[in-house]
Write an enzyme that holds these catalytic residues in place. Sequence first.
Site, mmCIF file in Angstrom:
data_model
loop_
_atom_site.group_PDB
_atom_site.id
_atom_site.type_symbol
_atom_site.label_atom_id
_atom_site.label_comp_id
_atom_site.label_asym_id
_atom_site.label_seq_id
_atom_site.Cartn_x
_atom_site.Cartn_y
_atom_site.Cartn_z
ATOM 1 N N GLU A 1 -15.543 5.592 57.927
ATOM 2 C CA GLU A 1 -16.345 4.900 56.614
ATOM 3 C C GLU A 1 -17.807 4.371 57.286
ATOM 4 O OE1 GLU A 1 -13.426 1.805 55.672
ATOM 5 O OE2 GLU A 1 -12.397 3.384 54.464
ATOM 6 N N GLU B 1 2.090 10.114 72.134
ATOM 7 C CA GLU B 1 1.544 8.886 72.729
ATOM 8 C C GLU B 1 1.990 8.862 73.962
ATOM 9 O OE1 GLU B 1 4.025 4.880 71.979
ATOM 10 O OE2 GLU B 1 3.216 5.891 70.074
#
Length: 305
Positions: A83, A114
Amino acid sequence: MDLSSLTTERQNPASADIDTRSTREILEIINSEDRKVAFAVGEVLDTVAALVDDVVASFRQGGKLVYIGAGTSGRLGVLDASECPPTYGTPPWMVQGLIAGGREALVRSVEWAEDKAEQGVMDLKAIDFKPFDVLVGITASGQAPYVLGAMQYARDLGAVVGAISSNANSGTFTVARHRIFVDVGPEVVTGSTRMKSGTAQKLVLNMITTASMIRLGKVYRNLMIDLTPVNEKLVERSKNLIMNATQCDRTTAERAFTESGRKPKIAILMVLLGVSATRAEQLVAENDGHLSRAVEAFGRSTTGS
């Protein structure tokens, strides 16, 4: 891994019988717990501020801010990074988000990813992470090897490393210079860290990038003057920004917007000072991108003081 010692894995007494409650009561419990998050973030502002100062210093050297996480934490980092270009006109490389499992993990669970510490290192190398860059590890539990491996690599390079976690004994805190422990307490649904922990992460990430961009001069008063008008809504917002910042009429705003090359910051300065786009660009450059400073400098130059 001993999960029992982690705050995020403990049962919350406030929601112990939530499965027997009505819909309205369930929502009240969730809302009550969510209200605690902002106060918890308020307790770590000094640490966040220190990290922001290092991020700004990195940006001024041409460095980048990189978020790295797994699952919800990784998605939030990618969201915040993605953004920045439309909101503040930054190049895509300046703020980046890395997530365990890559792009696929943005839309579906890739939980096994992960566990690979070496992949975190490889992902940093793939974006040419440098010693003058900043890495922020985001993980609610603080134990994800993918994040820890990347953080250790960054620290060994000499880079500034930060960490955001909801556990006081987070493994990330053993590596990070800036240890942001947001103590939101146990989740409403035990272990569901996309809830309070995720909300806390989102708030902190908002602070890091927003405060950094303000420090870089990408905000005038409280207006995001460096936004990139890539669609009709943002073009309209740009013109409104010019009118709000200068109190000019729409015709003047539209003319300045066009003459500035569709750059709201430059257009605002053109209208405020009655100067050309070239002169406005020069003033902005001379004042490190800060519009307020440019206005003050111009005023001093015209009065001779």
